[in-house]
Design a protein around this motif. Structure first.
Motif, PDB file in Angstrom:
ATOM      1  N   VAL A 179       0.723  -1.266  -0.015  1.00 38.11           N
ATOM      2  CA  VAL A 179      -0.033   0.023   0.031  1.00 38.11           C
ATOM      3  C   VAL A 179       0.723   1.108  -0.048  1.00 38.11           C
ATOM      4  O   VAL A 179       0.058   2.293  -0.100  1.00 38.11           O
ATOM      5  CB  VAL A 179      -0.819   0.025   1.389  1.00 38.11           C
ATOM      6  CG1 VAL A 179      -1.854  -1.087   1.251  1.00 38.11           C
ATOM      7  CG2 VAL A 179       0.009  -0.060   2.673  1.00 38.11           C
ATOM      8  N   ALA A 180       2.340   1.286   0.193  1.00 34.22           N
ATOM      9  CA  ALA A 180       2.945   2.176   0.273  1.00 34.22           C
ATOM     10  C   ALA A 180       2.917   2.932  -1.176  1.00 34.22           C
ATOM     11  O   ALA A 180       3.032   2.479  -2.199  1.00 34.22           O
ATOM     12  CB  ALA A 180       4.437   1.921   0.553  1.00 34.22           C
ATOM     13  N   THR A 181       2.994   4.210  -1.071  1.00 38.91           N
ATOM     14  CA  THR A 181       3.031   5.249  -2.503  1.00 38.91           C
ATOM     15  C   THR A 181       3.961   6.254  -2.312  1.00 38.91           C
ATOM     16  O   THR A 181       3.956   7.055  -3.089  1.00 38.91           O
ATOM     17  CB  THR A 181       1.600   5.690  -2.740  1.00 38.91           C
ATOM     18  OG1 THR A 181       1.126   6.650  -1.691  1.00 38.91           O
ATOM     19  CG2 THR A 181       0.486   4.331  -3.100  1.00 38.91           C
ATOM     20  N   THR A 182       4.726   6.573  -1.158  1.00 40.83           N
ATOM     21  CA  THR A 182       5.512   7.713  -0.856  1.00 40.83           C
ATOM     22  C   THR A 182       6.846   7.202  -0.119  1.00 40.83           C
ATOM     23  O   THR A 182       6.851   6.243   0.744  1.00 40.83           O
ATOM     24  CB  THR A 182       4.900   8.729  -0.201  1.00 40.83           C
ATOM     25  OG1 THR A 182       4.571   8.363   1.126  1.00 40.83           O
ATOM     26  CG2 THR A 182       3.518   9.381  -0.988  1.00 40.83           C
ATOM     27  N   LEU A 183       7.924   7.757  -0.451  1.00 46.40           N
ATOM     28  CA  LEU A 183       9.124   7.543   0.510  1.00 46.40           C
ATOM     29  C   LEU A 183       9.823   8.867   0.424  1.00 46.40           C
ATOM     30  O   LEU A 183      10.063   9.472  -0.426  1.00 46.40           O
ATOM     31  CB  LEU A 183       9.889   6.372  -0.154  1.00 46.40           C
ATOM     32  CG  LEU A 183      11.161   6.179   0.545  1.00 46.40           C
ATOM     33  CD1 LEU A 183      11.092   5.473   1.766  1.00 46.40           C
ATOM     34  CD2 LEU A 183      12.274   5.257  -0.259  1.00 46.40           C
ATOM     35  N   LYS A 184      10.403   9.393   1.720  1.00 45.60           N
ATOM     36  CA  LYS A 184      11.166  10.381   2.011  1.00 45.60           C
ATOM     37  C   LYS A 184      12.714   9.985   1.789  1.00 45.60           C
ATOM     38  O   LYS A 184      12.900   9.007   2.511  1.00 45.60           O
ATOM     39  CB  LYS A 184      11.161  11.046   3.248  1.00 45.60           C
ATOM     40  CG  LYS A 184       9.776  11.951   3.158  1.00 45.60           C
ATOM     41  CD  LYS A 184       9.636  12.573   4.655  1.00 45.60           C
ATOM     42  CE  LYS A 184       8.431  13.447   4.792  1.00 45.60           C
ATOM     43  NZ  LYS A 184       8.358  14.790   3.824  1.00 45.60           N
ATOM     44  N   VAL A 185      13.496  10.507   0.995  1.00 45.93           N
ATOM     45  CA  VAL A 185      14.705  10.257   0.604  1.00 45.93           C
ATOM     46  C   VAL A 185      15.490  11.488   1.140  1.00 45.93           C
ATOM     47  O   VAL A 185      15.314  12.712   0.839  1.00 45.93           O
ATOM     48  CB  VAL A 185      15.134   9.852  -0.721  1.00 45.93           C
ATOM     49  CG1 VAL A 185      14.654   8.379  -0.921  1.00 45.93           C
ATOM     50  CG2 VAL A 185      14.936  10.832  -1.668  1.00 45.93           C
ATOM     51  N   SER A 186      16.949  11.214   1.718  1.00 47.78           N
ATOM     52  CA  SER A 186      17.885  12.331   2.304  1.00 47.78           C
ATOM     53  C   SER A 186      18.567  12.902   0.760  1.00 47.78           C
ATOM     54  O   SER A 186      19.248  11.848   0.022  1.00 47.78           O
ATOM     55  CB  SER A 186      18.699  11.902   3.132  1.00 47.78           C
ATOM     56  OG  SER A 186      18.115  11.634   4.349  1.00 47.78           O
TER      57      SER A 186
END
Length: 226
Positions: free
Chosen positions: A188-195
């Motif tokens: 269900v994941a649709t986003t991810l924060k990356v550095s």
């Protein structure tokens, strides 16, 4: 005399008025085959091929349309130009396809493309691999700002006709192709924060896996941090 002067002025105003510049074409709205669906209306041509009819809404300032259909598995592209809002092409049965329509105006050079939709052409297949994830943001070659935490949010959407996606893998790095597995996420994941760092270009892709072990890749996208 006044009438003559009035006529001369009117002629000067309206007779010398420039024609409006031609307007660029507008984007069409796709109708059929529907997005992330199985198309079952193809007309059989032989054991392996059926002819599928595509349709879309007419767009303003448009003289002709170019239908572009891509076999996702083989990356084979078929195109056809038409002044109508429908067109048909022979497609392999049981294969995944993407399609879009480009609007053209004969008086201007630029064209504009519709959204891109995916579908399966019906065949003997009973299970389906996921459609390649649709990258939403950042878009290809976009220049973006990082947030206060020095992060950028990656976002996408994933779809599977069988509704059996098991996990999402996000690959992210400064190298092309991106080989670093940044995260393995739930279905269900649709986003991810990356550095990220300013002044750096990053490459990323999303792999979608289902319960049957099928996997599809979104393709590689890049963005630059300002």
């Amino acid at each position: 005399m006044r009438k003559i002067l009035l006529l001369v002025c009117l002629f000067a105003v309206f007779g010398c008025k420039k024609k409006d510049d031609p307007k660029p074409p507008e984007r069409v709205l796709l109708l059929f085959p529907e997005k992330n669906s199985e198309c079952t209306t193809g007309v059989d041509q032989d054991a392996t091929t059926s002819r599928v009819t595509f349709s879309w809404q007419r767009s303003d300032n448009t003289d002709s349309y170019e239908l572009r259909v891509t076999n996702i598995s083989s990356n084979t592209v078929q195109t056809i130009s038409t002044q109508s809002t429908t067109a048909s092409l022979p497609l392999l049965k049981g294969q995944p396809y993407s399609w879009l329509v480009r609007s053209r105006n004969n008086q201007v050079d630029n064209t504009i493309s519709s959204e891109q939709w995916n579908f399966y052409n019906a065949g003997s297949r009973t299970t389906f691999a996921p459609f390649p994830a649709e990258i939403l943001a950042p878009s290809m070659s976009e220049r973006v700002f990082k947030d206060i935490n020095n992060e950028v949010t990656l976002s996408w959407s994933a779809s599977d006709l069988d509704d059996d996606i098991e996990n999402i893998e996000v690959y992210f790095s400064e190298q092309n192709p991106p080989l670093n597995l940044e995260a393995a996420l739930s279905d269900v994941a649709t986003t991810l924060k990356v550095s990220v760092l300013s002044g750096t270009t990053y490459y990323w892709s999303v792999v979608t896996r289902d319960a049957e072990g099928n996997a599809t890749n979104s393709g590689i996208y890049s963005f630059t941090v300002l």
